[in-house]
Design an enzyme around this catalytic site. Structure first.
Site, PDB file in Angstrom:
ATOM      1  N   GLU A 104      80.437  44.220   9.986  1.00  0.00           N
ATOM      2  CA  GLU A 104      80.475  45.868   9.291  1.00  0.00           C
ATOM      3  C   GLU A 104      81.676  46.147   8.527  1.00  0.00           C
ATOM      4  OE1 GLU A 104      79.280  48.522  12.142  1.00  0.00           O
ATOM      5  OE2 GLU A 104      79.116  50.233  11.579  1.00  0.00           O
ATOM      6  N   ARG A 108      82.720  40.616  23.406  1.00  0.00           N
ATOM      7  CA  ARG A 108      81.790  41.412  24.038  1.00  0.00           C
ATOM      8  C   ARG A 108      79.712  40.406  24.543  1.00  0.00           C
ATOM      9  NH1 ARG A 108      80.669  46.310  20.021  1.00  0.00           N
ATOM     10  NH2 ARG A 108      82.935  44.226  18.884  1.00  0.00           N
TER      11      ARG A 108
HETATM   12  O1  LIG Z   1      76.081  42.612  13.044  1.00  0.00           O
HETATM   13  P1  LIG Z   1      76.477  42.023  12.782  1.00  0.00           P
HETATM   14  O2  LIG Z   1      77.493  42.685  11.352  1.00  0.00           O
HETATM   15  O3  LIG Z   1      77.966  40.889  13.047  1.00  0.00           O
HETATM   16  O4  LIG Z   1      78.074  42.469  14.366  1.00  0.00           O
HETATM   17  C1  LIG Z   1      78.036  42.180  15.412  1.00  0.00           C
HETATM   18  C2  LIG Z   1      79.396  42.241  16.009  1.00  0.00           C
HETATM   19  O5  LIG Z   1      79.789  42.707  15.749  1.00  0.00           O
HETATM   20  C3  LIG Z   1      80.885  42.907  16.999  1.00  0.00           C
HETATM   21  O6  LIG Z   1      81.506  41.977  17.277  1.00  0.00           O
HETATM   22  P2  LIG Z   1      83.394  41.531  17.078  1.00  0.00           P
HETATM   23  O7  LIG Z   1      82.322  40.718  15.891  1.00  0.00           O
HETATM   24  O8  LIG Z   1      83.863  43.142  16.519  1.00  0.00           O
HETATM   25  O9  LIG Z   1      84.028  40.981  17.842  1.00  0.00           O
HETATM   26  P3  LIG Z   1      84.095  41.796  19.026  1.00  0.00           P
HETATM   27  O10 LIG Z   1      83.025  41.084  20.325  1.00  0.00           O
HETATM   28  O11 LIG Z   1      84.852  40.718  19.197  1.00  0.00           O
HETATM   29  O12 LIG Z   1      85.031  43.203  19.097  1.00  0.00           O
HETATM   30  C4  LIG Z   1      79.335  43.070  18.030  1.00  0.00           C
HETATM   31  O13 LIG Z   1      79.713  42.568  19.549  1.00  0.00           O
HETATM   32  C5  LIG Z   1      78.824  41.728  17.264  1.00  0.00           C
HETATM   33  O14 LIG Z   1      79.151  40.322  18.053  1.00  0.00           O
HETATM   34  N1  LIG Z   2      79.004  50.924  15.349  1.00  0.00           N
HETATM   35  C1  LIG Z   2      79.631  48.695  16.062  1.00  0.00           C
HETATM   36  N2  LIG Z   2      79.307  49.208  17.341  1.00  0.00           N
HETATM   37  C2  LIG Z   2      79.982  48.681  18.240  1.00  0.00           C
HETATM   38  N3  LIG Z   2      80.358  47.685  17.956  1.00  0.00           N
HETATM   39  C3  LIG Z   2      79.781  47.274  16.676  1.00  0.00           C
HETATM   40  N4  LIG Z   2      80.003  45.854  16.068  1.00  0.00           N
HETATM   41  C4  LIG Z   2      79.736  46.115  15.263  1.00  0.00           C
HETATM   42  N5  LIG Z   2      79.508  47.860  14.572  1.00  0.00           N
HETATM   43  C5  LIG Z   2      79.396  48.145  15.893  1.00  0.00           C
END
Ligand SMILES: O=P(O)(O)OC[C@H]1O[C@H](OP(=O)(O)OP(=O)(O)O)[C@H](O)[C@@H]1O
Ligand SMILES: Nc1ncnc2[nH]cnc12
Length: 183
Positions: A104, A67
């Site tokens: 998370e 993202r």
């Molecule tokens: O602060 P954190 O606990 O590390 O979480 C935040 C990260 O989680 C999500 O990405 P995700 O790894 O789900 O990947 P995506 O963007 O490909 O959906 C979000 O876009 C952040 O990069």
């Molecule tokens: N609760 C949440 N919603 C969207 N993006 C996330 N990345 C990690 N936790 C998330």
């Protein structure tokens, strides 16, 4: 150190956000920012506001897969600077450096090509959400290992209950919106 990205960006985020309970797993309230990307005028305004904030202050924008890419690429293009792709493990051809981190919901590994990180460059780390802070911290560690200077970590939304900001310690951090995990 921490701060706010400004009321205009906060309004764009709040007006274009979808809350999805129990995604991608039971107990997680997912903050879906996809509607903001799908709203052309709002997305253009967001990029313009970010460009206004960072013009002249950074040399590169680092986007965190996936993202973060959607935010970092148009900002880099608007500013006429480069984008650094910080990717999940196994996606970038080498040479790469990598670091493991906790999420998370799960664990992961981020990698970057040192060749994409100019030495001593001033880099903005950009993503949609800061949750536990594991992803952003891993990205900052990678960039430091490559000899860059992280100017700031910027996200659209901070899930304050997860205290991700603490992981960033002295790295400057800024968000548009702060939310409690289950709000
Ligand atoms: O602060 P954190 O606990 O590390 O979480 C935040 C990260 O989680 C999500 O990405 P995700 O790894 O789900 O990947 P995506 O963007 O490909 O959906 C979000 O876009 C952040 O990069
Ligand atoms: N609760 C949440 N919603 C969207 N993006 C996330 N990345 C990690 N936790 C998330």
């Amino acid at each position: 150190m921490s701060g706010k990205l400004g009321v205009e960006i906060a309004a764009l985020v709040e007006e274009n956000l979808r809350l999805v309970p129990d995604f991608p797993m039971q107990g997680v309230l997912f903050r879906d920012i996809t509607p903001l990307f799908a709203n052309g005028p709002a997305f253009a305004e967001l990029v313009a506001l970010l460009a206004n904030r960072y013009a002249g202050k950074i040399d590169m924008v680092a986007g965190l897969e996936s993202r973060g890419f959607i935010l970092a690429a148009p900002l880099a293009a608007e500013l006429g600077i480069g984008m650094i792709a910080i990717r999940k493990a196994g996606k970038l051809p080498g040479p790469v450096v990598g670091v493991d981190y906790a999420l998370e919901y799960g664990t992961g590994r981020l990698e970057v090509q040192p060749a994409s990180v100019p030495k001593d460059s001033r880099v903005l780390v950009l993503d949609d959400v800061l949750a536990t802070g594991g992803t952003a911290k891993a990205a900052c560690d990678l960039l430091s290992q490559c000899g860059a200077h992280v100017v700031e970590v910027a996200v659209l939304m901070e899930l304050i209950d997860l205290k991700g900001k603490d992981k960033l310690a002295e790295i400057p951090f800024v968000t548009a919106v702060q939310v409690r995990e289950q709000d």
